[in-house]
Write an enzyme that holds these catalytic residues in place. Structure first.
Site, PDB file in Angstrom:
ATOM      1  N   GLY A 149       6.900   2.874   4.661  1.00 48.86           N
ATOM      2  CA  GLY A 149       6.402   3.251   3.344  1.00 48.86           C
ATOM      3  C   GLY A 149       5.349   2.325   2.786  1.00 48.86           C
ATOM      4  O   GLY A 149       4.785   2.624   1.748  1.00 48.86           O
ATOM      5  N   VAL A 163       5.310  -5.296   0.811  1.00 48.58           N
ATOM      6  CA  VAL A 163       5.537  -6.101  -0.392  1.00 48.58           C
ATOM      7  C   VAL A 163       4.891  -7.454  -0.138  1.00 48.58           C
ATOM      8  O   VAL A 163       4.924  -7.970   0.984  1.00 48.58           O
ATOM      9  CB  VAL A 163       7.051  -6.233  -0.704  1.00 48.58           C
ATOM     10  CG1 VAL A 163       7.800  -6.869   0.453  1.00 48.58           C
ATOM     11  CG2 VAL A 163       7.283  -7.024  -1.982  1.00 48.58           C
ATOM     12  N   ASP A 174      22.201   1.424  -3.166  1.00 47.06           N
ATOM     13  CA  ASP A 174      21.422   1.082  -1.977  1.00 47.06           C
ATOM     14  C   ASP A 174      21.698  -0.355  -1.546  1.00 47.06           C
ATOM     15  O   ASP A 174      20.778  -1.117  -1.247  1.00 47.06           O
ATOM     16  CB  ASP A 174      19.932   1.291  -2.240  1.00 47.06           C
ATOM     17  CG  ASP A 174      19.141   1.485  -0.949  1.00 47.06           C
ATOM     18  OD1 ASP A 174      19.770   1.659   0.117  1.00 47.06           O
ATOM     19  OD2 ASP A 174      17.904   1.453  -0.995  1.00 47.06           O
ATOM     20  N   LEU A 213       4.855 -10.253   2.641  1.00 44.63           N
ATOM     21  CA  LEU A 213       6.274 -10.579   2.792  1.00 44.63           C
ATOM     22  C   LEU A 213       7.008  -9.602   3.696  1.00 44.63           C
ATOM     23  O   LEU A 213       7.994  -9.965   4.329  1.00 44.63           O
ATOM     24  CB  LEU A 213       6.957 -10.612   1.418  1.00 44.63           C
ATOM     25  CG  LEU A 213       6.416 -11.647   0.430  1.00 44.63           C
ATOM     26  CD1 LEU A 213       7.117 -11.524  -0.903  1.00 44.63           C
ATOM     27  CD2 LEU A 213       6.554 -13.058   0.987  1.00 44.63           C
ATOM     28  N   GLY A 214       6.549  -8.367   3.743  1.00 47.08           N
ATOM     29  CA  GLY A 214       7.224  -7.396   4.585  1.00 47.08           C
ATOM     30  C   GLY A 214       6.486  -6.077   4.583  1.00 47.08           C
ATOM     31  O   GLY A 214       5.772  -5.750   3.627  1.00 47.08           O
ATOM     32  N   GLU A 215       6.647  -5.334   5.658  1.00 42.58           N
ATOM     33  CA  GLU A 215       6.011  -4.039   5.773  1.00 42.58           C
ATOM     34  C   GLU A 215       6.985  -3.051   6.400  1.00 42.58           C
ATOM     35  O   GLU A 215       7.836  -3.424   7.202  1.00 42.58           O
ATOM     36  CB  GLU A 215       4.751  -4.118   6.636  1.00 42.58           C
ATOM     37  CG  GLU A 215       3.626  -4.914   6.004  1.00 42.58           C
ATOM     38  CD  GLU A 215       2.354  -4.870   6.826  1.00 42.58           C
ATOM     39  OE1 GLU A 215       1.570  -3.917   6.620  1.00 42.58           O
ATOM     40  OE2 GLU A 215       2.143  -5.769   7.642  1.00 42.58           O
ATOM     41  N   LYS A 235       5.538  -5.161  -5.203  1.00 41.63           N
ATOM     42  CA  LYS A 235       5.882  -4.040  -4.343  1.00 41.63           C
ATOM     43  C   LYS A 235       5.121  -2.813  -4.828  1.00 41.63           C
ATOM     44  O   LYS A 235       5.078  -2.537  -6.028  1.00 41.63           O
ATOM     45  CB  LYS A 235       7.383  -3.773  -4.399  1.00 41.63           C
ATOM     46  CG  LYS A 235       7.858  -2.626  -3.531  1.00 41.63           C
ATOM     47  CD  LYS A 235       9.324  -2.319  -3.782  1.00 41.63           C
ATOM     48  CE  LYS A 235      10.210  -3.482  -3.445  1.00 41.63           C
ATOM     49  NZ  LYS A 235      11.644  -3.130  -3.586  1.00 41.63           N
TER      50      LYS A 235
END
Length: 417
Positions: free
Chosen positions: A131, A134, A251, A126-128, A151
């Site tokens: 760090g 996910v 955040d 889903l995303g990188e 995650k």
């Protein structure tokens, strides 16, 4: 007793030139109190966001001193999935009691066993980030079970800090709000010293991905103000819920506001102490872009810090670019050329505003502009709380607007599983 000046000073006038809102507008059916699955569509009347009835007095919302120790800020950053979690050849033992449980009912002990015996199957990334990543996942024992997002966070190798992180993140399981992403479990992936967080899968993606998709479809396009209204209302309701739980998010940014396939808007990434945040692999540079001015000056977090970050987020999503971008001679490359000190100085000095773009026939209501300006009050004492912002005339007007958010999501991403 004096109630002070009006909280929201929105002119009670109408524009002679009608606003041309962005063209991602979706016609919607009326609310059906009989739960008819096929209500008849109707044409919605125009909404005048500038009509204001009554006045709003400012009474600061605060967290009581006795609750100060319970305030929980948010982590940021993703960990990469390990090879063990990706290997597709290891299934649950059929006798495992967790087979008969819904994902939401799995205990911390269940998740610990599942994560450390290779019982999670990745469906897609889903995303990188710097760090890690996910991913969209299912349990290998039952690929037809509920899909969830996983995650993984790189963290401090100190076992005591790892236990503290897991203990504090477990609190997220108790949060119950339609505007908060559901957390199913937090666990330690022992071989990699990584913290795993299983949470609700949000197929509509983040506001960051959404506004980038909008301009990918049409660079001259913007998200309709009605859709932005539903997003802002959902975030404020989520923040108000967290505030009632004595939690400050800390955040708020486009990547931490997610939509599911039905267009429901929810907050993620909150719930650990400042000490724990320092032990996580966070993208601090990205987070400080949304930092309230008082935080830069070393003052403590309050709920109004989240409101500042929401104002920047809504301004970014509305204009499809980060608000501080192009504020100097460097144009769109300003941020890349700024050092940390220059960036923080810019946040303290520059006053971002929502502005019309007449040459592109993009106009925003004065009430929406006023909403943004209240979020971005430099003086935190003048900045309202989430509960107070829900009383802003723009928010009040948006509550009566009907928007098919599911069709908005489908317009962007097509049919979602």
């Amino acid at each position: 007793m004096s109630t002070g000046p009006p909280l929201f000073n929105v002119p009670n006038t109408k524009r002679s030139n009608p606003n041309k809102l962005p063209n991602l507008s979706i016609p919607v059916p009326p609310v059906d109190t009989n739960h008819n699955p096929h209500p008849q569509p109707r044409k919605l009347p125009p909404i005048d966001f500038l009509k204001v009835n009554g006045s709003y007095s400012f009474t600061p919302d605060t967290i009581s001193p006795s609750a100060a120790g319970q305030v929980r800020p948010s982590p940021d950053g993703y960990g990469g999935l390990t090879p063990e979690l990706k290997t597709p050849n290891m299934l649950l033992n059929p006798s495992d009691a967790s087979l008969n449980k819904d994902i939401a009912d799995l205990t911390p002990e269940d998740w610990n066993v599942i994560a450390n015996t290779n019982q999670i199957m990745e469906l897609s990334k889903l995303g990188e980030g710097n760090g890690g990543s996910v991913s969209k996942c299912v349990l290998k024992s039952n690929p037809k079970s509920k899909v969830f997002a996983l995650k993984l966070i790189n963290t401090d190798p100190n076992p005591n800090i790892q236990k503290q992180i897991i203990r504090e993140l477990q609190y997220n399981r108790s949060c119950d709000s339609p505007n908060i992403v559901k957390y199913y479990g937090t666990f330690m992936v022992e071989k990699q010293s990584m913290i795993g967080i299983a949470m609700e899968y949000m197929g509509g993606r983040s506001l960051d991905a959404i506004y980038k998709r909008v301009i990918e479809i049409d660079p001259t396009n913007r998200i309709n103000e009605k859709v932005l209204g539903k997003m802002a209302l959902s975030v404020l309701n989520g923040l108000n819920y967290l505030h009632q739980q004595r939690i400050i998010h800390r955040d708020i940014k486009p990547s931490n506001i997610l939509l599911d396939s039905q267009g429901n808007v929810k907050l993620c990434d909150f719930g650990v102490s400042g000490e724990v945040v320092n032990s996580l692999a966070t993208t601090f540079v990205g987070t400080q872009y949304y930092m309230a001015p008082e935080r830069i000056m070393g003052k403590p977090y309050t709920v109004t810090c989240d409101i500042w970050s929401l104002g920047l987020t809504m301004l970014e999503v509305a204009t499809c670019k980060f608000p501080f971008q192009g504020t100097g001679s460097g144009g769109s490359d300003d941020l890349a050329n700024l050092g940390p000190i220059e960036l923080l100085s810019l946040i303290l000095e520059y006053e971002p505003k929502l502005q019309d773009i007449p040459q592109e026939e993009i106009y925003w209501s004065d009430s929406f502009k006023n909403f943004i300006s209240y979020c971005l009050k430099k003086n935190s004492d003048e900045r309202p709380s989430p509960r107070q912002m829900l009383g802003h005339p723009w928010c009040v007007g948006q509550q009566s607007v009907q928007v098919r958010m599911d069709k908005f999501v489908k317009r962007l991403w097509g049919d979602l599983e």
